[in-house]
Design a protein around this motif. Sequence first.
Motif, short mmCIF file in Angstrom:
data_model
loop_
_atom_site.label_atom_id
_atom_site.label_comp_id
_atom_site.label_asym_id
_atom_site.label_seq_id
_atom_site.Cartn_x
_atom_site.Cartn_y
_atom_site.Cartn_z
N LYS A 155 42.82 47.40 42.93
CA LYS A 155 43.43 46.34 42.49
C LYS A 155 42.14 45.19 42.74
N THR A 159 40.72 43.11 39.79
CA THR A 159 40.47 41.59 39.94
C THR A 159 39.36 41.10 39.63
N GLY A 182 47.74 45.86 35.53
CA GLY A 182 49.22 46.08 35.19
C GLY A 182 49.73 47.58 35.77
N ALA A 185 50.17 47.48 39.42
CA ALA A 185 51.32 46.91 39.64
C ALA A 185 52.38 47.92 39.52
N TYR A 186 52.35 48.40 38.37
CA TYR A 186 53.32 49.64 38.21
C TYR A 186 53.33 50.78 39.20
N ARG A 190 55.81 47.22 41.62
CA ARG A 190 56.13 45.64 41.35
C ARG A 190 56.07 45.84 39.74
N GLU A 193 55.89 42.25 37.67
CA GLU A 193 54.32 41.73 37.68
C GLU A 193 53.59 42.57 36.61
N ALA A 196 54.35 41.46 33.19
CA ALA A 196 53.84 40.09 32.74
C ALA A 196 52.32 40.37 32.44
N GLN A 197 51.64 41.18 33.49
CA GLN A 197 50.18 41.66 33.21
C GLN A 197 49.99 42.29 31.78
#
Length: 351
Positions: A155, A159, A182, A185-186, A190, A193, A196-197
């Motif tokens: 991450k 980022t 994304g 997050a998966y 999450r 989130e 959304a990403q």
Amino acid sequence: MGWVARFAVGMVSALVAAGAIGFPSMAGDLTRQLTAAPRDRIDESLRHKADRAVQLGSQQHDAGQGTAAISSAGITAWQSAIDLYRQIGDTEAQGRVYDLLGYTYAKAGQLRNADDAFRRRLAIARDNQDTQGQIYALNNIGTILVQRRSLAEAKKAFTEAQDVSRQIRHTVGQGISLSNLGLVAYLQGRYPEAIAQLEQARIFRGQAKDAIGEANTLSNLGDAYQAMGDSRSAYVAHRQALFLGQQGSDRPTQFRALDGMIASYRGAGQDSNLVNALNERLALSSRDNNSMQVLTSLKAIAHHHRQTGDLLNAQSYYEQALDVARSVNATQDRDFLMTQIGALKSRKFLR
């Protein structure tokens, strides 16, 4: 899109689908880039040797479908090329060869070596203030970290790549980085989130005209929606991914999208649509004479029939799958299928 970008795209698909990493032929592109470098004040003899070493390594790779280069002269040739480019001060060429090394190690499953190569590539990109090179290197490093299940570190890499991409308004980089964020997050559970990403990533991938990359993002998105229990939205995302895969004649993308559609039909309890999708998957794998995909399709159909109580058809499809497993020497599948067939026969006998 350059071959470095294609690596970042292909690797994301592989992580989710647990399939092979896509490996486009890169020898021609790399050779053109390397030989196009300025030659003023450069020892022509050393450059010629370096260029030839790159070509030799690429030939070794192509001859071995990406695995021979790991155990043969290919890796040695590429490392020799790096040394020669270092002598003549061509850091850009060094970085490109590190990409080749990282990509090849990743395909062979040598993740530590791949990570090392991509980190060296990143260092060169930073020294040269090559922001695009940094974006791709960070995404490739993050992808390796995901495969090693170091999700927090992955991450961070994604980022940073997204931050750099946003600063220079790099559409392709933003699409890849957001899609990778994304995915992390998966994998961490999450799901809101992740959605959304991934919804944001699909916009950038569409703007970049990267159909297969957009399909990867859509498949990730479909998985996230399915995890949230939203089978309808999952179906829509996977259906769009299938369309893009068909447009690009990309079979792995199509299979993954079909698998996502099958899961969404199952989640929504749409039995007839589920059967149609399973049959479509089998037809696609049969047209390609892809034995492993045929095997996967037959097992999925058999499993469906077993779940619905149609034991005769379940046994028939398991037996067809067993024939395929034997033909390709898939021992684990063979043993599994023999167990399933035996259980079905015993169940019928007990009745």
